[in-house]
Design a protein around this motif. Structure first.
Motif, PDB file in Angstrom:
ATOM      1  N   VAL A  57       0.916  -1.227  -0.072  1.00 34.02           N
ATOM      2  CA  VAL A  57       0.013  -0.091  -0.107  1.00 34.02           C
ATOM      3  C   VAL A  57       0.739   1.250   0.013  1.00 34.02           C
ATOM      4  O   VAL A  57       0.306   2.364   0.000  1.00 34.02           O
ATOM      5  N   SER A  62      -0.889   4.265  -4.787  1.00 35.38           N
ATOM      6  CA  SER A  62      -2.144   3.319  -4.162  1.00 35.38           C
ATOM      7  C   SER A  62      -2.641   4.322  -2.780  1.00 35.38           C
ATOM      8  O   SER A  62      -4.090   4.061  -2.702  1.00 35.38           O
ATOM      9  N   VAL A  68      -6.278  -0.484  -1.945  1.00 39.97           N
ATOM     10  CA  VAL A  68      -6.903  -1.855  -1.607  1.00 39.97           C
ATOM     11  C   VAL A  68      -8.210  -1.772  -2.202  1.00 39.97           C
ATOM     12  O   VAL A  68      -8.704  -2.743  -2.983  1.00 39.97           O
ATOM     13  N   VAL A  80      -6.747 -10.392  -2.289  1.00 41.59           N
ATOM     14  CA  VAL A  80      -5.869  -9.297  -2.228  1.00 41.59           C
ATOM     15  C   VAL A  80      -4.960  -9.590  -0.887  1.00 41.59           C
ATOM     16  O   VAL A  80      -5.695  -9.494   0.108  1.00 41.59           O
ATOM     17  N   ALA A  82      -2.697  -7.183   1.540  1.00 41.86           N
ATOM     18  CA  ALA A  82      -2.113  -5.755   1.439  1.00 41.86           C
ATOM     19  C   ALA A  82      -0.754  -5.762   2.333  1.00 41.86           C
ATOM     20  O   ALA A  82      -0.993  -6.348   3.597  1.00 41.86           O
ATOM     21  N   CYS A  93      -7.169  -2.007   6.029  1.00 41.28           N
ATOM     22  CA  CYS A  93      -7.143  -2.712   4.740  1.00 41.28           C
ATOM     23  C   CYS A  93      -7.900  -4.021   4.825  1.00 41.28           C
ATOM     24  O   CYS A  93      -8.881  -4.434   3.866  1.00 41.28           O
ATOM     25  N   ALA A  98      -9.344  -6.883   2.419  1.00 45.69           N
ATOM     26  CA  ALA A  98      -8.237  -7.528   2.030  1.00 45.69           C
ATOM     27  C   ALA A  98      -8.081  -8.776   2.556  1.00 45.69           C
ATOM     28  O   ALA A  98      -8.786  -9.109   3.766  1.00 45.69           O
ATOM     29  N   ALA A 101      -3.132  -8.795   5.604  1.00 43.04           N
ATOM     30  CA  ALA A 101      -2.443  -7.614   5.679  1.00 43.04           C
ATOM     31  C   ALA A 101      -1.278  -7.971   6.725  1.00 43.04           C
ATOM     32  O   ALA A 101      -1.263  -7.227   7.977  1.00 43.04           O
TER      33      ALA A 101
END
Length: 311
Positions: A57, A62, A68, A80, A82, A93, A98, A101
């Motif tokens: 990030v 970003s 995100v 995803v 992060a 996030c 996400a 993270a």
């Protein structure tokens, strides 16, 4: 055997500095193909076809958790990961959607291995569920459109297909024939040997029909012992010739319901084409009349509505 060995390599897109892509590629025990890009804008252009996206990030475009959210809106249900600088950023996030993270300072190939193994197992489960749903959908469709005993089209499928074939033939000015047929003496077989033998006769008759057809031809089980065959692009004469071959092959088939007890059966077909559809007479009515005429003339024959075919 773990998920990573049962699947194709995980396709990982890393949106970060090159060293982070190298850490993902070096994850032990996980098969991956890794593509690394330096910014989110580029990542959004190449995200199609990936299984997992790793986003730092901190990349310039970003803007933290906003990146995100933008990425998730583009990739749908794909996970995803992060990469964040602190716990507060991690919490934001995760709230944004996400999958995980991890903190930047804790990253290592081993940590990515754990993450990717989990995601590989998740993908395997999703693939299994997808295949199961597809198989179930196919099963339901077959049930909707097919006769369970013979595997031919059922009455509903036949009627819809025949209507479409008639419309097409009229629009294009092409020929179309319909045949109605049944197995001579099947009720006697059912009464003497039982329904299981009669069902086997129907299955074999259906197989012979299917073998003889090609292209857009369609065979259906229209009634308990009755078949219908839609033959686009074929004249009555052509249709009669094709069905006469089916008739001959069934007549040559020996059935042995009991040791040493053998019988043979025949089929009778009635054939009509669009030209016969006059004065309110439907195509089915014309073919059915031809079938009844064939029965009256001694069975084991192919009878045209307008003229006698070979038999």
């Amino acid at each position: 055997m773990d998920a990573s060995s049962r699947l194709d390599p995980l396709r990982v897109l890393v949106i970060a500095d090159a060293w982070l892509g190298e850490a993902v590629a070096e994850a032990p025990g996980v098969r991956t193909t890794v593509q690394t890009v330096a910014d989110l804008r580029h990542g959004l252009r190449v995200v199609d076809g990936t299984d997992v996206i790793v986003l730092d990030v901190a990349v310039p475009d970003s803007h933290g958790v906003e990146g995100v959210s933008r990425l998730l809106s583009a990739v749908g249900e794909r996970p995803v990961v992060a990469v964040v600088a602190d716990d507060g950023e991690a919490e934001a996030c995760l709230r944004a959607g996400a999958h995980d993270a991890p903190l930047l300072e804790e990253l290592s190939p081993r940590l990515f291995a754990r993450l990717l193994r989990h995601l590989g197992e998740r993908r395997l489960l999703q693939d299994q569920l997808r295949r199961a749903r597809y198989a179930r959908r196919e099963q339901l469709e077959r049930h909707m459109w097919s006769d369970s005993l013979t595997g031919l089209a059922n009455r509903r499928h036949l009627l819809e297909s025949l209507e479409a074939a008639i419309s097409h033939a009229r629009r294009e000015g092409t020929e179309l024939s319909l045949a109605i047929g049944d197995v001579d003496g099947l009720r006697t077989v059912n009464g003497r040997y039982g329904l299981a033998i009669g069902d086997e006769v129907l299955r074999i008759s259906a197989h012979l029909l299917t073998e003889a057809l090609d292209g857009d031809d369609l065979a259906a089980r229209y009634g308990p012992d009755e078949f219908a065959v839609v033959l686009p692009g074929r004249s009555t004469t052509e249709a009669a010739g094709l069905l006469d071959g089916v008739r001959q092959r069934l007549a040559a088939t020996a059935f042995e319901p009991l040791p040493g007890e053998v019988f043979h059966l025949t089929m009778t077909f009635g054939v009509a084409d669009l030209v016969d559809q006059r004065g309110g007479l439907t195509l089915y009515d014309a073919a059915d009349q031809a079938l009844h005429r064939g029965k009256a003339l001694g069975r084991d024959r192919v009878e045209s509505y307008r003229r006698q075919a070979r038999g």
